[in-house]
Design a protein around this motif. Structure first.
Motif, PDB file in Angstrom:
ATOM      1  N   ARG A 115      99.203  65.532   3.098  1.00 38.30           N
ATOM      2  CA  ARG A 115      98.471  64.271   3.288  1.00 38.30           C
ATOM      3  C   ARG A 115      99.103  63.151   2.466  1.00 38.30           C
ATOM      4  NH1 ARG A 115      93.202  64.633   0.237  1.00 38.30           N
ATOM      5  NH2 ARG A 115      94.733  64.307  -1.441  1.00 38.30           N
TER       6      ARG A 115
ATOM      7  N   GLU B  92      97.926  71.516   1.972  1.00 35.48           N
ATOM      8  CA  GLU B  92      97.542  70.505   2.967  1.00 35.48           C
ATOM      9  C   GLU B  92      97.421  69.128   2.315  1.00 35.48           C
ATOM     10  OE1 GLU B  92      94.941  72.937   6.307  1.00 35.48           O
ATOM     11  OE2 GLU B  92      93.910  72.269   4.473  1.00 35.48           O
ATOM     12  N   ARG B  93      96.856  69.084   1.135  1.00 35.46           N
ATOM     13  CA  ARG B  93      96.700  67.782   0.467  1.00 35.46           C
ATOM     14  C   ARG B  93      98.049  67.195   0.070  1.00 35.46           C
ATOM     15  NH1 ARG B  93      92.239  70.711  -1.475  1.00 35.46           N
ATOM     16  NH2 ARG B  93      93.288  71.253  -3.424  1.00 35.46           N
TER      17      ARG B  93
ATOM     18  N   GLY C 196      93.933  74.750  -0.197  1.00 36.99           N
ATOM     19  CA  GLY C 196      93.995  73.388   0.328  1.00 36.99           C
ATOM     20  C   GLY C 196      95.023  72.503  -0.353  1.00 36.99           C
ATOM     21  N   ARG C 197      95.604  72.957  -1.457  1.00 40.49           N
ATOM     22  CA  ARG C 197      96.563  72.124  -2.192  1.00 40.49           C
ATOM     23  C   ARG C 197      97.779  71.775  -1.336  1.00 40.49           C
ATOM     24  NH1 ARG C 197     100.987  72.865  -5.932  1.00 40.49           N
ATOM     25  NH2 ARG C 197     100.935  71.265  -7.564  1.00 40.49           N
TER      26      ARG C 197
ATOM     27  N   ASP D 146      95.174  76.481   5.449  1.00 42.28           N
ATOM     28  CA  ASP D 146      94.057  76.056   4.614  1.00 42.28           C
ATOM     29  C   ASP D 146      93.928  76.851   3.324  1.00 42.28           C
ATOM     30  OD1 ASP D 146      93.212  78.413   5.836  1.00 42.28           O
ATOM     31  OD2 ASP D 146      91.379  77.557   6.696  1.00 42.28           O
TER      32      ASP D 146
ATOM     33  N   ARG E  10      87.430  71.084   7.333  1.00 34.62           N
ATOM     34  CA  ARG E  10      87.981  71.064   5.978  1.00 34.62           C
ATOM     35  C   ARG E  10      89.465  70.678   6.001  1.00 34.62           C
ATOM     36  NH1 ARG E  10      90.314  74.559   2.149  1.00 34.62           N
ATOM     37  NH2 ARG E  10      89.450  74.362   0.042  1.00 34.62           N
ATOM     38  N   SER E  11      90.224  71.233   6.948  1.00 34.41           N
ATOM     39  CA  SER E  11      91.642  70.896   7.043  1.00 34.41           C
ATOM     40  C   SER E  11      91.840  69.440   7.465  1.00 34.41           C
ATOM     41  CB  SER E  11      92.345  71.830   8.035  1.00 34.41           C
ATOM     42  OG  SER E  11      92.475  73.132   7.494  1.00 34.41           O
TER      43      SER E  11
ATOM     44  N   ASN F 116      91.425  67.579   4.309  1.00 34.38           N
ATOM     45  CA  ASN F 116      92.568  67.784   3.416  1.00 34.38           C
ATOM     46  C   ASN F 116      93.794  66.998   3.873  1.00 34.38           C
ATOM     47  OD1 ASN F 116      91.324  69.519   1.594  1.00 34.38           O
ATOM     48  ND2 ASN F 116      91.961  71.382   2.674  1.00 34.38           N
TER      49      ASN F 116
END
Length: 327
Positions: A66, A62-63, A59-60, A54, A106-107, A110
């Motif tokens: 995604r 994880e995104r 978070g970048r 995370d 949050r994860s 993300n």
């Protein structure tokens, strides 16, 4: 790509995975398009295990995963993330069930999933790993459907052994490479016996084991290989595996001299980790061709006994005194 079945995870993982720290652009610039190219190159080469956190780029990373899963599809892919380093201050009292819920929520957002397949505590204070309530909280997250499985990422072998006492820990992530061999003494065997997967991180000792660095190599101001050489920002073992840079450069030259013809030194280092029992290995990549080259290490033949002995001698003669007692 060869794979390893991890009993407590209940699935196969590719023996070469993809570490996604660099995709957060915390210590080297990896653009959004390049991040997608790296992930696609890894998957096309057979990688099925992707490891993020995370805090990687807040978070970048994880995104980026995604977006990759949205275009590639998630079938056969295992995405692991980590939580805990958002704690500020980074102390044991911050590792609470309420924080676990916030961090995993949050994860989940993300990554765009309802349930996180594997969540690892991200190198928490030792007392967190030794506290049975930690694992009870993680089971609560599992019962609530936030996560499917949980594991730990640790700094030391003693921490790994503490986590292995819990019957539901699915994976242990630990630094394991040619320059960090102590996990072979107790941790790897205990994990295998328990059905726990070993995730080998920092497999190239922050690039030292690529064989490409020398005494004049420089790193950017925001690169941990510049600012964390003495543990200024986080555990020094995460940078060059805790080996003093000049010592590591000399030792890496000796490793490079042993590299079989047709292999890169990085592939040689990855093949050694695979041979000693890691379920999966998570090298990073800043370019698609690096991801492809790393994945190709899974198909290399076995390293002969004479070469294995020579690698052990390099460790004992040059590296052991700097790292073995500490981690």
């Amino acid at each position: 790509m060869r794979s390893t079945f991890v009993p407590r995870l209940g699935r196969d993982v590719s023996v070469i995975g993809q570490g996604c720290w660099q995709l957060g652009a915390d210590w080297s610039h990896v653009g959004d398009d390049t991040a997608q190219e790296i992930l696609s190159a890894a998957a096309d080469a057979g990688v099925t295990f992707f490891d993020s956190a995370d805090v990687y780029g807040d978070g970048r990373s994880e995104r980026a995963l995604r977006d990759f899963l949205a275009s590639h599809g998630a079938t056969g892919i295992t995405v692991a993330t980590k939580m805990g380093r958002r704690a500020d201050p980074h102390v044991a009292s911050e590792y609470t069930l309420d924080n676990y819920r916030r961090w995993t929520d949050r994860s989940r957002e993300n990554l765009g999933v309802d349930t996180l397949e594997l969540v690892q505590l991200h190198c928490p204070p030792t007392e967190v790993l030794e506290d049975p309530r930690t694992y009870d909280h993680l089971r609560t997250l599992r019962d609530e459907g936030r996560i499917a499985h949980f594991g730990v990422s640790v700094e030391t072998c003693d921490e790994a052994l503490a986590a292995l006492r819990d019957p539901d820990v699915a994976t242990v992530q630990i630094i394991l490479n040619v320059f960090r061999r102590k996990p072979l003494e107790q941790v790897v065997g205990a994990a295998h016996e328990a059905g726990v997967g070993i995730i080998a991180r920092v497999p190239l000792a922050s690039g030292l084991l690529s064989g490409k660095y020398d005494e004049s190599t420089t790193f950017g101001e925001g690169d941990h290989r510049n600012f964390n050489r003495h543990g200024e920002a986080f555990d020094v073992g995460e940078t060059f595996s805790g080996v003093p840079y000049e010592v590591g450069v000399e030792a890496a030259r000796e490793v490079a001299a042993l590299t079989p013809e047709g292999w890169t030194t990085a592939q040689f280092a990855l093949a050694w980790i695979s041979a000693v029992g890691a379920a999966t290995i998570i090298p990073g990549a800043s370019r698609p061709e690096q991801a492809r080259a790393n994945a190709a290490a899974a198909d290399l033949p076995s390293i002969d006994d004479e070469t294995l002995a020579a690698l052990a001698a390099i460790y004992n003669d040059r590296i052991r005194e700097h790292v073995h007692a500490r981690w």
